[in-house]
Design a protein around this motif. Sequence first.
Motif, PDB file in Angstrom:
ATOM      1  N   LEU A  26     -49.026  32.628  -2.732  1.00  0.00           N
ATOM      2  CA  LEU A  26     -48.964  31.332  -2.888  1.00  0.00           C
ATOM      3  C   LEU A  26     -49.036  29.715  -1.885  1.00  0.00           C
ATOM      4  CD1 LEU A  26     -51.014  29.994  -5.032  1.00  0.00           C
ATOM      5  CD2 LEU A  26     -48.932  28.910  -6.057  1.00  0.00           C
ATOM      6  N   GLY A  27     -47.956  30.898  -1.445  1.00  0.00           N
ATOM      7  CA  GLY A  27     -47.145  29.767  -0.149  1.00  0.00           C
ATOM      8  C   GLY A  27     -48.105  30.703   1.057  1.00  0.00           C
ATOM      9  N   ILE A  28     -48.408  31.722   1.347  1.00  0.00           N
ATOM     10  CA  ILE A  28     -48.506  32.110   2.735  1.00  0.00           C
ATOM     11  C   ILE A  28     -49.738  30.794   2.510  1.00  0.00           C
ATOM     12  CG2 ILE A  28     -50.675  33.676   3.588  1.00  0.00           C
ATOM     13  CD1 ILE A  28     -48.403  35.467   2.773  1.00  0.00           C
ATOM     14  N   THR A  29     -51.172  31.641   1.068  1.00  0.00           N
ATOM     15  CA  THR A  29     -52.195  31.067   1.168  1.00  0.00           C
ATOM     16  C   THR A  29     -52.424  29.072   1.056  1.00  0.00           C
ATOM     17  OG1 THR A  29     -54.229  31.864   0.321  1.00  0.00           O
ATOM     18  CG2 THR A  29     -53.238  30.714  -1.302  1.00  0.00           C
ATOM     19  N   PHE A  30     -50.921  28.707   0.566  1.00  0.00           N
ATOM     20  CA  PHE A  30     -51.824  27.239   0.784  1.00  0.00           C
ATOM     21  C   PHE A  30     -51.667  26.835   2.003  1.00  0.00           C
ATOM     22  CE2 PHE A  30     -49.794  22.830  -0.228  1.00  0.00           C
ATOM     23  CZ  PHE A  30     -50.611  22.461  -0.794  1.00  0.00           C
ATOM     24  N   GLY A 232     -47.372  40.039   0.002  1.00  0.00           N
ATOM     25  CA  GLY A 232     -47.943  38.536  -0.256  1.00  0.00           C
ATOM     26  C   GLY A 232     -48.686  38.776   0.106  1.00  0.00           C
ATOM     27  N   PHE A 233     -49.018  39.032   1.639  1.00  0.00           N
ATOM     28  CA  PHE A 233     -50.737  39.601   2.005  1.00  0.00           C
ATOM     29  C   PHE A 233     -50.855  39.888   1.276  1.00  0.00           C
ATOM     30  CE2 PHE A 233     -48.265  38.158   6.117  1.00  0.00           C
ATOM     31  CZ  PHE A 233     -48.910  37.062   5.977  1.00  0.00           C
ATOM     32  N   GLU A 234     -50.843  41.323   0.562  1.00  0.00           N
ATOM     33  CA  GLU A 234     -51.957  42.505  -0.031  1.00  0.00           C
ATOM     34  C   GLU A 234     -52.462  41.528  -0.950  1.00  0.00           C
ATOM     35  OE1 GLU A 234     -49.437  45.190  -2.147  1.00  0.00           O
ATOM     36  OE2 GLU A 234     -48.450  46.163  -0.410  1.00  0.00           O
ATOM     37  N   ILE A 235     -51.405  40.270  -1.859  1.00  0.00           N
ATOM     38  CA  ILE A 235     -51.958  39.363  -2.356  1.00  0.00           C
ATOM     39  C   ILE A 235     -53.170  38.838  -2.609  1.00  0.00           C
ATOM     40  CG2 ILE A 235     -51.608  37.999  -4.624  1.00  0.00           C
ATOM     41  CD1 ILE A 235     -48.796  38.524  -4.564  1.00  0.00           C
TER      42      ILE A 235
END
Lengths: 297, 245
Positions: A26-30, A232-235
Amino acid sequence: MFSTELVAQTAISGVMIGVLYALMALGITFIYSIMRMINWAMGEFYMIGSYLQFMLVAWVLGPDLWWLAILISTAGVFLLGLVVQWGLIKPIFKKPPEMRDDYATVVTLALLLFLRSIATGLAGPNQFTPGSTLPIMMIGPMPMAGARVAAFVFALAALGIFWAVLRYTWYGLALRAASQSRVGVQTAGIDVLSVDRVAFGIGVALAGLAGALLAPVFLVFPTNGMITTVKGFEIVVIGGLGSIPGALIAGILLGLIESFGAAFIDSAYQNIYGFLLVLAILVLRPTGLFGERGREA
Amino acid sequence: MTAAQPLLTVDDIHAAYQPGVDILQGMSLTVAPGGFVLVIGPNGAGKSTLLKSVFGLLSPHRGKIELGGQPIGGMAPHEIKRLGVSYVPQELNTFPHLTIEENLNVGGWTLRHDKARLKERFERIYEIFPALAGRKRDKAGSLSGGQGRMLSVAREMITEPRLMLVDEPTVGLAPNLADQVYELLQIARKATSAAILLVDQNVSDALRHTEDVVMMNLGKVKAAGPVSEFGEARVHALVQECLLG
């Protein structure tokens, strides 16, 4: 071997860890959805969150006040994020947008190496654990480590607050709008660079929160953010870059797949199962489950 | 452009996206309070860059821009917005995943601490544009091209600006919708007493609505004056001059 109890326990454990992975994603994508850049140093903010948690629990507050330590660690990483955005990222975004994401990649990769080296220099290669006094808890008939249950509940609460802020506050509206049109928020009189600062702070604070919550489970050492960042990147690939619902659902999916793979195939290959899912998604649905069209925040 | 106290003064500005390649090369114009100025010119003349420079999306490296006598050159867009300038960009300026009401709320960002005033402005907007009132809970992405443009303009009207910068509002729209957009701008102008600085390629239609015309070429003024001086034949001749050198 395939007892109902084992299946239920594996599922619960998968959902629990999946929600924590989702915090990182969520942090990465946000940050990406607002600033259109990838912060490659997310794992280092996770690492800082875990060190802060360890230091606060071991040296300052004690294990009984672990929940206060989590709040302080998360707030600390949020403040650090504001400083990093102000000092390193904002100058890139003040210029016309050519090659902005390329510069951001170089800057955040350099930050990754810098923060990791600082941690190694200060704390050495040792592994620490903040310890936990939380007893084993019963989820239905299943026993679960108290620290994991507490981390899960905290993560759910954080996700709930995150959602409520986005949905019901003026600033949340500005963040949702900025993710759809940066020029649009500027024409509305919103300071887009200040929106960036808050978005970056929130994004890295989610990673810091994951680090603090998982410190008793995955231990504290200079490169502990690496595996979680990869997950996180996989998600993000599974859920779709920029999709907040995608991050949550894909996080739980990854947790379940890892958990079931470890329980019923072989626990030695736990990290491989997620990659297999990523490969399948890339072949079948390259934009991820929720792709660009699902982006809302 | 005859008023003694212009609302907007752009004086000899030079602006570039890349250092050393000036798009605006000494551009000057004035807009009177409540006035309507149309900026025309061939592609690449710097028309959109002019609006971006006035709104602070691009900082001119030479020259001055003043709003009501106050220098605004180099200010950030959100600061210029608070001084009463609105900007309707060329591309559809809506947030497709937000509802129409949320879009208007974003437009009212600078009034968010004054709930009574915001409510009153919302009522006014819904009165002027009943089509939006009926669909306030719908996502903006579900609107047609013309309705989307309506929402773009309505969003910028909420703050009741002194000056609206409008960039090619009819591009990509069917001719009957283009007429509606010009009507929309006139409604906005009457409702808020705002001056309008319009950039448009749709010259023959836009000329019917403006008071003053500025023709740009190569980043500066080629010709300027009241609309009465810009008959179709003269515009045609000027465009030919620009294109053929």
